[in-house]
Motif scaffolding. Structure first.
Motif, PDB file in Angstrom:
ATOM      1  N   HIS A 109     -38.986 -15.137  38.656  1.00  0.00           N
ATOM      2  CA  HIS A 109     -40.350 -15.139  39.176  1.00  0.00           C
ATOM      3  C   HIS A 109     -40.678 -14.067  40.211  1.00  0.00           C
ATOM      4  O   HIS A 109     -41.858 -13.857  40.497  1.00  0.00           O
ATOM      5  N   LEU A 179     -40.268  -4.939  37.813  1.00  0.00           N
ATOM      6  CA  LEU A 179     -41.250  -5.475  36.877  1.00  0.00           C
ATOM      7  C   LEU A 179     -40.659  -5.838  35.512  1.00  0.00           C
ATOM      8  O   LEU A 179     -41.305  -6.544  34.736  1.00  0.00           O
ATOM      9  N   THR A 182     -40.841  -9.329  34.131  1.00  0.00           N
ATOM     10  CA  THR A 182     -42.211  -9.847  34.174  1.00  0.00           C
ATOM     11  C   THR A 182     -42.374 -10.952  35.218  1.00  0.00           C
ATOM     12  O   THR A 182     -42.709 -12.099  34.897  1.00  0.00           O
ATOM     13  N   SER A 184     -43.918 -13.216  38.323  1.00  0.00           N
ATOM     14  CA  SER A 184     -45.275 -13.607  38.713  1.00  0.00           C
ATOM     15  C   SER A 184     -45.636 -13.057  40.076  1.00  0.00           C
ATOM     16  O   SER A 184     -46.817 -12.952  40.409  1.00  0.00           O
ATOM     17  N   LEU A 186     -44.728  -9.806  42.820  1.00  0.00           N
ATOM     18  CA  LEU A 186     -44.066  -8.532  43.114  1.00  0.00           C
ATOM     19  C   LEU A 186     -44.200  -8.269  44.608  1.00  0.00           C
ATOM     20  O   LEU A 186     -45.297  -8.219  45.157  1.00  0.00           O
ATOM     21  N   ALA A 211     -48.738  -3.293  38.445  1.00  0.00           N
ATOM     22  CA  ALA A 211     -48.947  -4.690  38.818  1.00  0.00           C
ATOM     23  C   ALA A 211     -50.193  -5.245  38.140  1.00  0.00           C
ATOM     24  O   ALA A 211     -50.212  -6.389  37.670  1.00  0.00           O
ATOM     25  N   THR A 216     -49.607  -9.258  37.733  1.00  0.00           N
ATOM     26  CA  THR A 216     -48.672  -9.751  38.739  1.00  0.00           C
ATOM     27  C   THR A 216     -49.310  -9.757  40.127  1.00  0.00           C
ATOM     28  O   THR A 216     -49.994  -8.817  40.499  1.00  0.00           O
ATOM     29  N   THR A 217     -49.071 -10.799  40.894  1.00  0.00           N
ATOM     30  CA  THR A 217     -49.487 -10.848  42.287  1.00  0.00           C
ATOM     31  C   THR A 217     -48.664  -9.826  43.067  1.00  0.00           C
ATOM     32  O   THR A 217     -47.445  -9.774  42.936  1.00  0.00           O
TER      33      THR A 217
END
Length: 253
Positions: A109, A179, A182, A184, A186, A211, A216-217
């Motif tokens: 995550h 990344l 993948t 959730s 970063l 991002a 991605t947050t």
């Protein structure tokens, strides 16, 4: 018979494309405090932090050296444990996870980009990006790593080791590595701090673009107000306390 419509009191069922992790905020800090050191050397680094970051938002954390910015990121990534309060990441309370549980959760995550790159010196760019995927048991680790390096503009540098790459290229590898699984969330700690101004701008462009493409947050620590201003939201750390703010009319692009 006609089917009976559910009453308003019945729970909403998530669609197959929507998981609880996706509907939850990316980050929730609830009354978080942390003291480092003991006795006379004890320093209160984080003090009564409350912070919620919606999924997909970009947040810049600014503040002077020693204000607690990097420690906040360390707690967010599960690399530091809090003395008080709760930390939720992607819908999971990570506060009391064991070290092994936290490592597995982080691998699934959370992606981390460090100021000093932290690449393995005797591995190629491709191997550096593939490592977290291999640890997660991905059979396609090298295929994914190659795609990520292509996405950051390093398709022709996959066999190069860190010593054969410029600082900007090393940071591109680090972004690809972060990344590749993948994540959730970063997290980036001074991602342009060791780069010249033009290279730093290019890395910032890449970081926000990738991002955004991944949905991605993004949470980053920076001394650069221009970089922080590119985030949708900014928060300032002062002596362990958090001061919230919004960068008006600024997107992540």
């Amino acid at each position: 018979m006609h089917p009976v419509s559910p009453s308003p009191a019945e729970p909403v069922v998530l669609s197959q494309a929507q998981t609880p992790e996706e509907t939850a905020p990316a980050v929730i800090f609830s009354d978080v405090s942390l003291t480092l050191g003991r006795d006379a050397a004890a320093v209160s680094v984080l003090k009564d932090i409350d912070l919620t970051i919606p999924a997909g938002q970009s947040v810049g954390i600014v503040g002077p050296s020693g204000s607690g910015k990097t420690t906040l990121l360390m707690v967010m990534s599960g690399l530091e444990r809090v003395d008080r309060g709760r930390v939720h990441i992607a819908g999971t309370d990570i506060t009391d996870l064991s070290e092994d549980e936290m490592a597995r959760f982080r691998g699934r995550h959370i992606g981390i980009v460090f100021q000093n790159f932290h690449l393995v010196p005797n591995m190629t760019a491709l191997e550096n990006v593939a490592v977290p995927l291999e640890l997660a048991g991905r059979a396609d680790a090298f295929d994914v790593a190659r795609r990520e390096l292509d996405a950051v503009g390093l398709a022709d540098r996959v066999t190069h080791r860190p010593s054969q790459l410029s600082g900007g290229e090393q940071q591109r590898v680090a972004i690809a590595r972060a990344l590749a699984p993948t994540p959730s969330l970063l997290i980036a700690d001074e991602p342009t701090g060791n780069l010249d101004q033009e290279t730093g701008r290019q890395i910032a462009d890449l970081l926000f673009r990738r991002a955004d493409e991944a949905g991605t947050t993004l949470v980053l620590v920076t001394h650069d107000p221009t970089l922080a201003g590119r985030c949708v939201r900014s928060v300032a750390m002062r002596s362990g306390h958090l001061q919230d703010g919004v960068a008006a009319d600024r997107g992540a692009a």
